[in-house]
Write a protein that holds these residues in place. Structure first.
Motif, PDB file in Angstrom:
ATOM      1  N   ASP A   1       0.853  -1.195   0.000  1.00  0.00           N
ATOM      2  CA  ASP A   1       0.000   0.000   0.000  1.00  0.00           C
ATOM      3  C   ASP A   1       0.888   1.244   0.000  1.00  0.00           C
ATOM      4  O   ASP A   1       1.873   1.319   0.734  1.00  0.00           O
ATOM      5  CB  ASP A   1      -0.919  -0.010   1.227  1.00  0.00           C
TER       6      ASP A   1
ATOM      7  N   HIS B   1       1.668  -3.465   5.213  1.00  0.00           N
ATOM      8  CA  HIS B   1       0.332  -3.163   4.680  1.00  0.00           C
ATOM      9  C   HIS B   1       0.365  -3.479   3.188  1.00  0.00           C
ATOM     10  O   HIS B   1       0.918  -2.717   2.391  1.00  0.00           O
ATOM     11  CB  HIS B   1      -0.027  -1.697   4.932  1.00  0.00           C
TER      12      HIS B   1
ATOM     13  N   LEU C   1      -1.808  -4.855  -0.286  1.00  0.00           N
ATOM     14  CA  LEU C   1      -3.119  -4.976  -0.921  1.00  0.00           C
ATOM     15  C   LEU C   1      -3.103  -6.158  -1.874  1.00  0.00           C
ATOM     16  O   LEU C   1      -2.138  -6.349  -2.617  1.00  0.00           O
ATOM     17  CB  LEU C   1      -3.430  -3.702  -1.720  1.00  0.00           C
TER      18      LEU C   1
ATOM     19  N   VAL D   1     -11.101   2.851  -3.775  1.00  0.00           N
ATOM     20  CA  VAL D   1     -10.829   2.312  -5.107  1.00  0.00           C
ATOM     21  C   VAL D   1     -11.866   1.235  -5.409  1.00  0.00           C
ATOM     22  O   VAL D   1     -11.995   0.243  -4.672  1.00  0.00           O
ATOM     23  CB  VAL D   1      -9.393   1.730  -5.190  1.00  0.00           C
TER      24      VAL D   1
HETATM   25  P1  AMP Z   1      -9.843   1.323   0.170  1.00  0.00           P
HETATM   26  O1  AMP Z   1     -10.417   1.451  -1.226  1.00  0.00           O
HETATM   27  O2  AMP Z   1     -10.411   2.325   1.110  1.00  0.00           O
HETATM   28  O3  AMP Z   1      -9.971  -0.066   0.724  1.00  0.00           O
HETATM   29  O4  AMP Z   1      -8.302   1.645   0.131  1.00  0.00           O
HETATM   30  C1  AMP Z   1      -7.559   1.814  -1.034  1.00  0.00           C
HETATM   31  C2  AMP Z   1      -6.096   1.747  -0.656  1.00  0.00           C
HETATM   32  O5  AMP Z   1      -5.323   1.871  -1.844  1.00  0.00           O
HETATM   33  C3  AMP Z   1      -5.614   2.841   0.295  1.00  0.00           C
HETATM   34  O6  AMP Z   1      -5.062   2.219   1.460  1.00  0.00           O
HETATM   35  C4  AMP Z   1      -4.533   3.592  -0.507  1.00  0.00           C
HETATM   36  O7  AMP Z   1      -3.440   3.989   0.288  1.00  0.00           O
HETATM   37  C5  AMP Z   1      -4.129   2.554  -1.539  1.00  0.00           C
HETATM   38  N1  AMP Z   1      -3.592   3.074  -2.790  1.00  0.00           N
HETATM   39  C6  AMP Z   1      -4.131   4.033  -3.576  1.00  0.00           C
HETATM   40  N2  AMP Z   1      -3.374   4.224  -4.679  1.00  0.00           N
HETATM   41  C7  AMP Z   1      -2.340   3.351  -4.581  1.00  0.00           C
HETATM   42  C8  AMP Z   1      -1.207   3.060  -5.409  1.00  0.00           C
HETATM   43  N3  AMP Z   1      -0.977   3.709  -6.565  1.00  0.00           N
HETATM   44  N4  AMP Z   1      -0.344   2.102  -5.001  1.00  0.00           N
HETATM   45  C9  AMP Z   1      -0.550   1.454  -3.839  1.00  0.00           C
HETATM   46  N5  AMP Z   1      -1.596   1.669  -3.034  1.00  0.00           N
HETATM   47  C10 AMP Z   1      -2.482   2.612  -3.390  1.00  0.00           C
END
Ligand code: AMP
Length: 112
Positions: A32, A40, A42, A99
């Motif tokens: 993340d 952290h 994803l 997202v």
């Molecule tokens: P959520 O949609 O709330 O579950 O969280 C979206 C996550 O994506 C957040 O923790 C952001 O920090 C992360 N995020 C957004 N853009 C990027 C990126 N380009 N690379 C890595 N993580 C990202």
């Protein structure tokens, strides 16, 4: 309705760089960009699903199993499965989902 104009779709297409930790035929995992703990990561689906409910409703049982087994494998590879970790998936507005491409957060590496 899935909209390809989102940052995770672009990461999947390798149009936007990410710090990848794991990839297989059903998922891609990367750090993340704004970590809330020491670790952290994803985990996003290769298929285009807006959220958890969309994924488990439309994806095959085999691929759903592969996805969640991969989440466990990634935690193992990150070295946090012994100490413990949190998985979560924000779904919709009230959860603060930013997202609109299904993903699971793996959070750990310290006491949460
Ligand atoms: P959520 O949609 O709330 O579950 O969280 C979206 C996550 O994506 C957040 O923790 C952001 O920090 C992360 N995020 C957004 N853009 C990027 C990126 N380009 N690379 C890595 N993580 C990202």
């Amino acid at each position: 309705m899935y909209d390809k104009n989102n940052v995770f779709f672009k990461i999947l297409q390798k149009e936007i760089p990410s710090n990848i930790v794991y990839e297989d035929e059903v998922c891609l995992a990367f750090h993340d960009i704004n970590p809330t703990a020491k670790i952290h990561v994803l985990v996003i689906t290769k298929g285009c699903y807006t959220n958890f409910a969309d994924f488990v409703t439309k994806e095959s049982a085999e691929n759903i199993q592969k996805f969640f087994q991969a989440v466990a494998r990634i935690a193992e590879r990150l070295g946090i499965s012994g100490a413990g970790y949190r998985i979560l998936s924000n779904t919709g507005h009230d959860a603060g989902q930013e997202v609109q491409h299904f993903h699971v957060h793996i959070i750990g590496g310290e006491k949460l």
